[in-house]
Design a protein around this motif. Structure first.
Motif, PDB file in Angstrom:
ATOM      1  N   ILE A 285     -28.305  33.114   2.746  1.00  0.00           N
ATOM      2  CA  ILE A 285     -27.410  34.192   3.134  1.00  0.00           C
ATOM      3  C   ILE A 285     -26.314  33.604   4.012  1.00  0.00           C
ATOM      4  O   ILE A 285     -26.506  32.548   4.632  1.00  0.00           O
ATOM      5  N   PRO A 286     -25.154  34.220   4.079  1.00  0.00           N
ATOM      6  CA  PRO A 286     -24.138  33.756   5.022  1.00  0.00           C
ATOM      7  C   PRO A 286     -24.586  34.073   6.441  1.00  0.00           C
ATOM      8  O   PRO A 286     -24.883  35.221   6.760  1.00  0.00           O
ATOM      9  N   GLY A 287     -24.677  33.056   7.289  1.00  0.00           N
ATOM     10  CA  GLY A 287     -25.128  33.310   8.653  1.00  0.00           C
ATOM     11  C   GLY A 287     -25.406  32.029   9.409  1.00  0.00           C
ATOM     12  O   GLY A 287     -25.313  30.915   8.883  1.00  0.00           O
ATOM     13  N   ASP A 288     -25.757  32.195  10.664  1.00  0.00           N
ATOM     14  CA  ASP A 288     -26.078  31.096  11.579  1.00  0.00           C
ATOM     15  C   ASP A 288     -27.580  30.839  11.506  1.00  0.00           C
ATOM     16  O   ASP A 288     -28.390  31.682  11.918  1.00  0.00           O
TER      17      ASP A 288
ATOM     18  N   ILE B 218     -19.546  35.303  11.980  1.00  0.00           N
ATOM     19  CA  ILE B 218     -20.485  34.212  11.778  1.00  0.00           C
ATOM     20  C   ILE B 218     -19.934  33.301  10.690  1.00  0.00           C
ATOM     21  O   ILE B 218     -19.131  33.715   9.858  1.00  0.00           O
ATOM     22  N   THR B 219     -20.380  32.047  10.706  1.00  0.00           N
ATOM     23  CA  THR B 219     -19.954  31.086   9.694  1.00  0.00           C
ATOM     24  C   THR B 219     -21.175  30.330   9.186  1.00  0.00           C
ATOM     25  O   THR B 219     -22.219  30.277   9.844  1.00  0.00           O
ATOM     26  N   GLY B 220     -21.011  29.721   8.019  1.00  0.00           N
ATOM     27  CA  GLY B 220     -22.078  28.896   7.473  1.00  0.00           C
ATOM     28  C   GLY B 220     -23.061  29.691   6.632  1.00  0.00           C
ATOM     29  O   GLY B 220     -22.909  30.898   6.409  1.00  0.00           O
ATOM     30  N   PHE B 221     -24.116  28.982   6.167  1.00  0.00           N
ATOM     31  CA  PHE B 221     -25.167  29.581   5.359  1.00  0.00           C
ATOM     32  C   PHE B 221     -26.525  29.213   5.946  1.00  0.00           C
ATOM     33  O   PHE B 221     -26.682  28.164   6.577  1.00  0.00           O
ATOM     34  N   ALA B 222     -27.472  30.107   5.729  1.00  0.00           N
ATOM     35  CA  ALA B 222     -28.829  29.878   6.237  1.00  0.00           C
ATOM     36  C   ALA B 222     -29.824  30.154   5.118  1.00  0.00           C
ATOM     37  O   ALA B 222     -29.741  31.190   4.449  1.00  0.00           O
ATOM     38  N   ASP B 223     -30.781  29.215   4.929  1.00  0.00           N
ATOM     39  CA  ASP B 223     -31.844  29.384   3.941  1.00  0.00           C
ATOM     40  C   ASP B 223     -33.037  30.037   4.621  1.00  0.00           C
ATOM     41  O   ASP B 223     -33.684  29.440   5.488  1.00  0.00           O
ATOM     42  N   LEU B 224     -33.340  31.267   4.262  1.00  0.00           N
ATOM     43  CA  LEU B 224     -34.428  32.003   4.906  1.00  0.00           C
ATOM     44  C   LEU B 224     -35.786  31.350   4.646  1.00  0.00           C
ATOM     45  O   LEU B 224     -36.689  31.454   5.488  1.00  0.00           O
ATOM     46  N   VAL B 225     -35.942  30.675   3.512  1.00  0.00           N
ATOM     47  CA  VAL B 225     -37.226  30.029   3.220  1.00  0.00           C
ATOM     48  C   VAL B 225     -37.456  28.862   4.181  1.00  0.00           C
ATOM     49  O   VAL B 225     -38.543  28.725   4.781  1.00  0.00           O
TER      50      VAL B 225
ATOM     51  N   ASN C 245     -28.372  35.093  -3.066  1.00  0.00           N
ATOM     52  CA  ASN C 245     -29.643  34.525  -3.509  1.00  0.00           C
ATOM     53  C   ASN C 245     -29.380  33.297  -4.370  1.00  0.00           C
ATOM     54  O   ASN C 245     -28.654  33.369  -5.353  1.00  0.00           O
ATOM     55  N   VAL C 246     -29.959  32.178  -4.018  1.00  0.00           N
ATOM     56  CA  VAL C 246     -29.765  30.938  -4.749  1.00  0.00           C
ATOM     57  C   VAL C 246     -31.119  30.441  -5.199  1.00  0.00           C
ATOM     58  O   VAL C 246     -32.031  30.257  -4.397  1.00  0.00           O
ATOM     59  N   SER C 247     -31.312  30.230  -6.490  1.00  0.00           N
ATOM     60  CA  SER C 247     -32.592  29.759  -7.013  1.00  0.00           C
ATOM     61  C   SER C 247     -32.756  28.280  -6.730  1.00  0.00           C
ATOM     62  O   SER C 247     -31.847  27.597  -6.259  1.00  0.00           O
TER      63      SER C 247
END
Length: 478
Positions: free
Chosen positions: A360-363, A321-328, A469-471
């Motif tokens: 998190i790193p993901g699609d 997988i590539t990229g980042f995903a914001d779970l919020v 985790n990014v604040s």
């Protein structure tokens, strides 16, 4: 032939046999051959002979030591044998000479009587020190024998003794005979050798057991969905290597079978898209009526099934997988998109996050699809007037909770298998949760289902293995 013998070096049996032979060979030499060769020949000696032999050995050793290191040897008067002889023989006298240094408790009677003093003077006048003289003299006298020993090359060594009438008790080991001596000498060594062989076997066995455990651990870590990994063959004992190769062959066959099945399902789903599209177009041209609506609904469900199959196949075939995903952001978007569906069924849809941002790193699209499937499933089971709660914790755990009938006695692990529908009268084909499991597993996470303590079901998705985790006011960490 040479190559086959060389390959035996990896054999557990060959290693044990070789080390055992080396150990036993060393033990045979050290504990049998050498001790037997060094074993003195047992002879019967009289007390008189034993006493005189030991006395001569003590005097001779003292002379040699005094010549090499003058003043260093212990005094003869303190020697236990000399003291024992003097105690039993009041007239015992001895005289020792090392070069010009004299020791003893008597005069050099035989040194002068037999001309050893003149012979020593002659040797001192000779220029060549290689010319030597040696003499031993036994002097019988009144039932006993006196003794004198002369030796001179470049330096003088001489001792004599007189008046040894009574022998002393000498502590000597008694011969036990051939068999008894062998048993006494080597029984302990045999036990030592046996213990050493056991330790060698235990060490090699332990090393190979550790190798087996390493292979077993690697076998347990193989993902059934990713069978490109194989068990290592290097460093494995020859006795275990055929098993490892057979397992690797089986893994290859299963991987090939899975690829064929995946290709077949993917190709079949692709081929079904076109006729379903044509069929739906033709149905649209029919006259309006209940039959037309029913047929269009059936085609729509078949199209949804095909699309789900294609989604599942594409996820299963991905390896990274590539990229980042914001779970919020994903959670808010999913609840916003499905809020209309929830309102139609009389269900309240809520989203709550413990952090403002969690990446998190993901699609992002795939993760959103997984959460949407869980929320859609919860809405379908939630009774009217209840709520579906979507939550994100500070450690990145996503929970989807409904207040419906719960899982009951259904095994939670079977819910994520394709085409599994615990409730047969529910809509769908049992692919939604399978797609969720495939997406979460692709991102290195895990999904689980359980009955909630106060009723309903709760689904948990955890990405903690690879979360970043990014604040709210921080920059992205890479």
């Amino acid at each position: 032939m040479v190559r086959r013998i060389w390959n035996w070096r990896k054999s557990m049996f060959a290693q044990i046999a070789l080390l055992t032979l080396l150990f036993l060979g060393w033990g045979l030499y050290s504990f049998v051959i050498r001790p037997i060769a060094d074993m003195p020949i047992a002879t019967q000696r009289s007390p008189e002979q034993a006493t005189t032999d030991r006395l001569r050995s003590v005097l001779h050793a003292f002379v040699l030591a005094e010549r090499e290191t003058p003043g260093k040897p212990p005094a003869l008067a303190t020697d236990p044998l000399i003291r024992a002889i003097e105690a039993r023989n009041p007239g015992f006298r001895y005289y020792v000479r090392a070069d010009d240094r004299a020791f003893g408790n008597g005069d050099p009677v035989y040194f002068r009587q037999f001309g050893f003093d003149r012979l020593a003077q002659v040797h001192r006048t000779i220029a060549d020190p290689a010319i030597c003289s040696q003499a031993s003299k036994l002097v019988p006298r009144d039932g006993h024998t006196d003794y004198a020993d002369f030796y001179m090359c470049d330096r003088l060594s001489y001792f004599e003794y007189r008046g040894l009438e009574r022998p002393v008790i000498v502590n000597e080991e008694q011969p036990l005979g051939a068999m008894g001596g062998w048993l006494a000498a080597f029984s302990g060594n045999f036990l030592l050798a046996a213990g050493g062989v056991f330790l060698i076997f235990a060490l090699i066995f332990t090393l190979h057991v550790l190798s087996l455990r390493r292979v077993a651990k690697l076998a347990q870590s193989i993902d059934p969905q990713r069978l490109d990994a194989k068990l290592p063959e290097k460093g494995v004992a020859n006795e275990i290597l055929p098993l490892v190769r057979a397992v690797n062959h089986l893994i290859g066959q299963v991987d090939a079978a899975q690829r064929r099945a995946t290709f077949f399902l993917s190709a079949a789903a692709h081929e079904l898209r076109t006729p379903l599209t044509v069929l739906r177009t033709r149905l649209e041209l029919m006259e309006e009526g209940a039959e037309k609506d029913k047929l269009i609904g059936d085609v729509r469900r078949l199209t949804r099934l095909v699309n789900q199959l294609l989604t599942l196949m594409s996820i299963s075939n991905r390896r990274d997988i590539t990229g980042f995903a914001d779970l919020v952001l994903i959670g808010r978007k999913v609840t916003q998109d499905l809020s209309l569906l929830a309102d139609r069924t009389g269900v309240t849809l809520r989203f709550d996050s413990a952090v403002p941002v969690f990446e998190i790193p993901g699609d992002a699209e795939l993760i959103g699809s997984a959460i949407a499937n869980l929320v859609d499933n919860a809405i379908s089971f939630a009774p009217e007037g209840t709520s579906v709660d979507v939550g994100l914790s500070a450690d990145g755990t996503i929970t989807v909770r409904d207040h419906g009938p719960g899982l009951g006695s259904v095994d939670p692990d079977t819910l994520f298998e394709p085409f599994i529908r615990p409730v047969s009268n529910r809509r769908g084909y049992g692919l939604g949760l399978a797609i969720v499991s495939a997406i979460v597993r692709l991102h290195g996470g895990r999904v689980a289902a359980a009955n909630a303590p106060d009723g309903g079901a709760v689904f948990t998705v955890t990405f903690s293995d690879q979360t970043i985790n990014v604040s709210a006011d921080a920059t992205r960490l890479i």
